[in-house]
Scaffold this motif. Sequence first.
Motif, PDB file in Angstrom:
ATOM      1  N   ASP A 175       0.829  -1.213   0.000  1.00  0.00           N
ATOM      2  CA  ASP A 175       0.000   0.000   0.000  1.00  0.00           C
ATOM      3  C   ASP A 175       0.865   1.266   0.000  1.00  0.00           C
ATOM      4  OD1 ASP A 175       0.500  -0.960   2.818  1.00  0.00           O
ATOM      5  OD2 ASP A 175      -0.280   1.041   3.255  1.00  0.00           O
ATOM      6  N   ARG A 202       1.617   1.559  -3.665  1.00  0.00           N
ATOM      7  CA  ARG A 202       0.399   1.762  -4.462  1.00  0.00           C
ATOM      8  C   ARG A 202      -0.158   3.171  -4.297  1.00  0.00           C
ATOM      9  NH1 ARG A 202      -2.414  -1.919  -7.251  1.00  0.00           N
ATOM     10  NH2 ARG A 202      -1.162  -3.620  -6.388  1.00  0.00           N
ATOM     11  N   ARG A 203       0.003   3.766  -3.108  1.00  0.00           N
ATOM     12  CA  ARG A 203      -0.541   5.118  -2.915  1.00  0.00           C
ATOM     13  C   ARG A 203       0.265   6.183  -3.651  1.00  0.00           C
ATOM     14  NH1 ARG A 203       1.050   5.122   3.494  1.00  0.00           N
ATOM     15  NH2 ARG A 203       3.207   5.861   3.317  1.00  0.00           N
ATOM     16  N   GLU A 204       1.476   5.823  -4.114  1.00  0.00           N
ATOM     17  CA  GLU A 204       2.301   6.777  -4.847  1.00  0.00           C
ATOM     18  C   GLU A 204       2.062   6.733  -6.354  1.00  0.00           C
ATOM     19  OE1 GLU A 204       4.186   9.004  -3.505  1.00  0.00           O
ATOM     20  OE2 GLU A 204       4.060   8.318  -1.430  1.00  0.00           O
ATOM     21  N   SER A 212       4.298   7.929 -12.185  1.00  0.00           N
ATOM     22  CA  SER A 212       4.357   6.883 -11.159  1.00  0.00           C
ATOM     23  C   SER A 212       5.797   6.431 -10.947  1.00  0.00           C
ATOM     24  CB  SER A 212       3.492   5.696 -11.571  1.00  0.00           C
ATOM     25  OG  SER A 212       2.136   6.078 -11.695  1.00  0.00           O
ATOM     26  N   GLY A 267      -4.004   7.591   5.895  1.00  0.00           N
ATOM     27  CA  GLY A 267      -3.820   6.525   4.924  1.00  0.00           C
ATOM     28  C   GLY A 267      -4.577   6.687   3.628  1.00  0.00           C
ATOM     29  N   LYS A 268      -5.292   7.792   3.414  1.00  0.00           N
ATOM     30  CA  LYS A 268      -6.099   7.946   2.206  1.00  0.00           C
ATOM     31  C   LYS A 268      -5.607   9.056   1.289  1.00  0.00           C
ATOM     32  CE  LYS A 268     -10.350   6.150   4.302  1.00  0.00           C
ATOM     33  NZ  LYS A 268     -11.771   6.404   4.612  1.00  0.00           N
ATOM     34  N   LYS A 269      -4.998  10.097   1.847  1.00  0.00           N
ATOM     35  CA  LYS A 269      -4.544  11.220   1.035  1.00  0.00           C
ATOM     36  C   LYS A 269      -3.089  11.527   1.376  1.00  0.00           C
ATOM     37  CE  LYS A 269      -9.049  13.495   0.530  1.00  0.00           C
ATOM     38  NZ  LYS A 269      -9.805  14.757   0.723  1.00  0.00           N
ATOM     39  N   PRO A 270      -2.345  12.098   0.418  1.00  0.00           N
ATOM     40  CA  PRO A 270      -0.943  12.439   0.676  1.00  0.00           C
ATOM     41  C   PRO A 270      -0.818  13.662   1.576  1.00  0.00           C
ATOM     42  CG  PRO A 270      -1.553  13.146  -1.524  1.00  0.00           C
ATOM     43  CD  PRO A 270      -2.729  12.383  -0.983  1.00  0.00           C
ATOM     44  N   TRP A 290       1.441   9.796   5.115  1.00  0.00           N
ATOM     45  CA  TRP A 290       0.050   9.650   4.689  1.00  0.00           C
ATOM     46  C   TRP A 290      -0.840   9.582   5.928  1.00  0.00           C
ATOM     47  CZ3 TRP A 290      -2.223   8.758  -0.335  1.00  0.00           C
ATOM     48  CH2 TRP A 290      -1.325   8.939  -1.383  1.00  0.00           C
TER      49      TRP A 290
END
Length: 873
Positions: free
Chosen positions: A388, A391-393, A410, A522-525, A519
């Motif tokens: 994760d 993946r968040r990046e 990416s 855990g949902k937004k940077p 993060w």
Amino acid sequence: MTLLKKIGSTLSLILIFLTSTYAQIETPIFDYSKRAEYEIGGINIIGAENRDRNAIKSIAGFREGDKINIPSQETSKAIKSLMKLQLFEDVQILVDSIVDESFVYLTMELIERPTLSRFTYTGVKKSIHEELNDIVNGIINKEGIVTEDQKNLVKKKLEEFYIEKGRLNANVEVKEKKDPSRDNSIILEFVIDRGDRVKIKDIVFEGNENFSARKLRKKMKETKRKKAIFKKSKFISKDYEEDKKSLITFYNNNGYKNAKIVSDSIETEKDGDLKIHLKLEEGNVFHIKNIVWKGNSLYTDEYLNAILGISKGDVYNPELMENRLRFSQDGRDISSIYLDDGYLGFQVDPVEVSVENDSIDIEMRIYEGPQFTINNVVINGNDRTHEDVVRREIRTAPGQKFSRSAIIRSQREIINLGYFNPESLGIETPVNQARGTVDIVYNLEERPADQLELSAGYGGFSGLIGTLGVTFNNFSIANVRDRSTWAPLPQGDGQKLSVRLQSNSRFFKSYNISFTEPWLGGKKPRSLTVGAVASSFDYTSLNSGKFSIIRGFAGLGSQLKWPDDFFSSSTTLNLESIKLDNYQNTNFSVKENGRFFNIFDGNFKNFSIQQTFARSSISDPLFPRSGSRVSLTMKFTPPYSLFRDNVLQDPTAEERENIRQSIQLDRGPAVPVTEAELENAVNSIRLADKFEWLEYHKWSFNSEWYFNLVDKLVLKAQAKIGVLGYYNKDLGVTPFERFELGGDGLTNQNNQIQGRDILALRGYEVEDIQANSEGGGTIFNKYTLELRYPLSLNPSSTIYVTGFLQGGNAWSRFRDFNPFEVKKSAGMGLRVFLPMFGLLGFDYGIGFDKNLASTAKWTDYAKFNIIIGFEPE
């Protein structure tokens, strides 16, 4: 003697003994003048003990039971087949015996070639042996048989090795001798005569009417004259052929579509150097007449022409056209608009449909194909980092349309994490044509991300200064209880934990701890950073007092989407307490009425909010080759003077007398307090009250750009400026938070452990900048031009050398500021980044504007700096 002969002799003796009959036994002699056909009854092989017997028979073409004519060419043919293997020095096929005039028994006598035990070199240095070994080992195997063909091939390859280095007359002789320590083994000796390096004396052009010979020589990247600067002159045939192609490409890109090299010759001069003569035929310049688009249904001709940026009448430039059609460095190309909209199979082919005189009609034939969507996004190789976190990046997700720019972005974000090897990062895009989908596969290779700083240095009178710091860049609080994730602390969630201790045990101590969650939620940077710094300077043993700073901070950062998503914002709340207790080793001073007054005592509160807006498109945090980083930082405190009373009043006579008595009490009646001492003490206390609550506004701007000039050579251009201002003119500029320019900047490692911003200026000491002796600068600027070239981009050790030009200065008053009045320097340096220890290196700079005596040596203008753990500001 064969087994059959032995048996025959024994039987004969028995028969003679039993019958007592004397008979004369005659040895049969084969008459080769009479040809007859026989069946091979047996084949005996002598020698070649380590060879496959069946294979030898097969190659010879003989098998038991086969028919053979004797005499015939079959035996000669068999001998030739075996000798052709080059495994044997001699081969003989003999008739052993004939039985019943029908069966023949043959013997093959084979003498094997010797095997190679080792090889040596003569005439070259040992430092080059490893490269030569790679060549020889690729052709000849130790313990194997060496053929003449192999020896000739090694000779050729070794000579080519030196020819590629410009030694065209290199000669290699291969000598063979027996190894006295081993049976049937040989030693090869390669006697190498490198010959003199052949240089190019001149390159002469004929027929170049539109471009000078000097310009054409520059287009020949590898084939250079002896006069060339920064490039060795050597003639390498394959490079010369490529350079000839580069010449024609240069002409083509300037519109000379039919340019060609009519002839070329290479002459050897008397001194052994070469002279190259090239005869050119330039032809006419061609222009674009018309550009017609075929097959485009998604975008209009006008839109595609605007993206292409090539118009009727422009010079015909195939290279520019190719860049504008696909894979332009700036993303301005026709392919990008299709590939970013899911058209993975897009193709465009420029076709010259008509050439008249000097005009060309171009037809752009487009195949748009189907639109693809992303099916799966797969991440491989993240052995320690949780999926994760990666993946968040990334900017690609299942269900989205395929986008090349999203994949490129990416890739950049993954590299900037710092957890993976950028050199081995691979991206695959397997396509399912039937379903119209594509998978995106990111292949990663983990590399160490944690850093250890352990250093010691001698600080002169201060003694030995030691530093111990650890930074865990891939920390995980959630895994604290999971011992399997500890290496040496829990990792995998992309959090950052940093702890740093520094002390010389006598006078100075500093402690720094910080934690960052990149993060939050855990949902937004959106990042959260908290930390604390405590530092102290204690010189009470020398009657010079104490100085300490305790600071806590908390900050929130977020990724912005406007103006684009390279922008970020961070807001930090700083709570800081500064304490001076008869601190004499200070330069905390202010200027009033033309005089400078030092502050020795006081408790100061520094509560501020810091806001930073930044845009970063850096491609690689360790060795950027492209992109930029621009930031604006604003730091504000409340305007306390608007709410405080009597902050500018002088002490009363009674207060002055109390100060005198306090000083006298400390030193005793034997030494009376002088008026100068009293005045200093009074002003220090007055200024401590005046600046008890620090108020200021502070602005810092930084801009750095990276350009890949050629190959891996990178140019860095940077400009920095900082301004410290005030709200209340009567109060003036705070004595803290000022800029100190000069030196190596190492004391700034813990972020303002001395109550000011310390900025390095290579080639200069702190004392060389006048503003530093006036309490510090309230405004500064610094410019840097730096050339960088990597020696190693290996993730285990990134190493690069640098050459720089730098200029900077600081002023204590804004009205004295002159952006062009800078202290200039130049020099070189080295940087080594080790994953475990961070950044190490040095700079050697020469300051050209030092105020030194006329008798000073040039070394007095130079300064050597050690870089440990971080790049100085």
